[in-house]
Design an enzyme around this catalytic site. Structure first.
Site, short mmCIF file in Angstrom:
data_model
loop_
_atom_site.label_atom_id
_atom_site.label_comp_id
_atom_site.label_asym_id
_atom_site.label_seq_id
_atom_site.Cartn_x
_atom_site.Cartn_y
_atom_site.Cartn_z
N ASP A 111 16.41 66.11 45.53
CA ASP A 111 16.38 66.15 44.07
C ASP A 111 15.09 66.83 43.61
O ASP A 111 14.01 66.60 44.17
CB ASP A 111 16.46 64.72 43.50
CG ASP A 111 16.81 64.71 42.03
OD1 ASP A 111 17.93 64.28 41.70
OD2 ASP A 111 15.97 65.15 41.20
N ILE A 112 15.19 67.65 42.58
CA ILE A 112 14.03 68.42 42.11
C ILE A 112 13.00 67.51 41.44
O ILE A 112 11.81 67.87 41.36
CB ILE A 112 14.50 69.53 41.13
CG1 ILE A 112 13.46 70.64 41.05
CG2 ILE A 112 14.83 68.97 39.76
CD1 ILE A 112 13.98 71.90 40.37
N ASN B 86 26.17 58.59 38.82
CA ASN B 86 26.22 58.55 37.36
C ASN B 86 27.44 59.34 36.88
O ASN B 86 27.68 60.44 37.37
CB ASN B 86 24.94 59.14 36.77
CG ASN B 86 23.70 58.34 37.13
OD1 ASN B 86 23.75 57.12 37.15
ND2 ASN B 86 22.60 59.02 37.44
N VAL C 125 24.51 66.43 35.16
CA VAL C 125 25.10 67.62 35.78
C VAL C 125 26.59 67.35 36.07
O VAL C 125 26.91 66.43 36.84
CB VAL C 125 24.37 67.99 37.09
CG1 VAL C 125 24.98 69.24 37.71
CG2 VAL C 125 22.87 68.20 36.82
N HIS D 57 28.02 64.26 42.14
CA HIS D 57 26.91 64.14 43.09
C HIS D 57 26.62 62.67 43.31
O HIS D 57 26.69 61.86 42.39
CB HIS D 57 25.67 64.86 42.59
CG HIS D 57 25.28 64.55 41.18
ND1 HIS D 57 25.95 65.08 40.09
CD2 HIS D 57 24.30 63.76 40.67
CE1 HIS D 57 25.38 64.63 38.97
NE2 HIS D 57 24.39 63.82 39.30
N MET D 58 26.26 62.36 44.54
CA MET D 58 25.80 61.02 44.88
C MET D 58 24.30 61.09 45.13
O MET D 58 23.83 61.90 45.93
CB MET D 58 26.52 60.50 46.13
CG MET D 58 26.04 59.13 46.58
SD MET D 58 26.85 58.58 48.08
CE MET D 58 28.47 58.17 47.43
N HIS D 59 23.56 60.27 44.40
CA HIS D 59 22.13 60.13 44.67
C HIS D 59 21.95 59.14 45.83
O HIS D 59 22.55 58.06 45.81
CB HIS D 59 21.39 59.52 43.47
CG HIS D 59 21.41 60.31 42.21
ND1 HIS D 59 20.32 61.00 41.73
CD2 HIS D 59 22.40 60.51 41.29
CE1 HIS D 59 20.62 61.57 40.57
NE2 HIS D 59 21.87 61.30 40.29
#
Ligand code: 5GP
Length: 120
Positions: free
Chosen positions: A35-36, A92, A101, A105-107
């Site tokens: 993650d940025i 999310n 976004v 996506h899975m964090h």
């Protein structure tokens, strides 16, 4: 449910190689990258290579092979990042989930005590 996909989202651009990323793991079905703006010592995003806007879209429409490949990427990210002490997986989703976004996506967050699940 209409899952309209916008191919100009930032993760679509990452998948097309238009924006660089720090790749942690990749297979034919999924890409995992840092993650940025990390919120924990380990903060990796895992995304499918297919055009899915959200977890429920992916769960409904992705092939068994794509779903298995995605979960293999989850396993590899957990191994590579060494989160044996524990981690949190977050997807999310849309407005109530505060999804920024619109590409599923899975964090994966870990590397420290994360506290309770929800704060608000
Ligand atoms: P969301 O709120 O949609 O669940 O999370 C989106 C995540 O994507 C955020 O944690 C944010 O820091 C990350 N992000 C946004 N733009 C980029 C980018 O260009 N590169 C990377 N690696 N992560 C990004």
């Amino acid at each position: 449910m209409d899952f309209a996909y916008d191919d100009q989202n930032i993760f679509a651009k990452i998948l097309r190689g238009e924006i660089p990323n720090k790749t942690v793991y990749e297979n034919d079905h999924a890409l995992a990258f840092e993650d940025i703006a990390p919120q924990a010592p380990v903060h990796v995003l895992i995304i499918p290579k297919g055009a899915y806007v959200s977890l429920d879209h992916f769960a409904r429409d992705a092939s068994a092979e794509d779903q298995a490949g995605f979960m293999q990427a989850v396993a590899e990210v957990c191994r590579i990042t060494d989160v044996g002490a524990g981690f949190r997986a977050i997807a999310n989703t849309r407005t109530h989930g505060v999804q920024d976004v619109p590409h599923y996506h899975m964090h994966i967050l870990g590397g420290r005590q994360l506290g309770r699940m929800l704060q608000g």
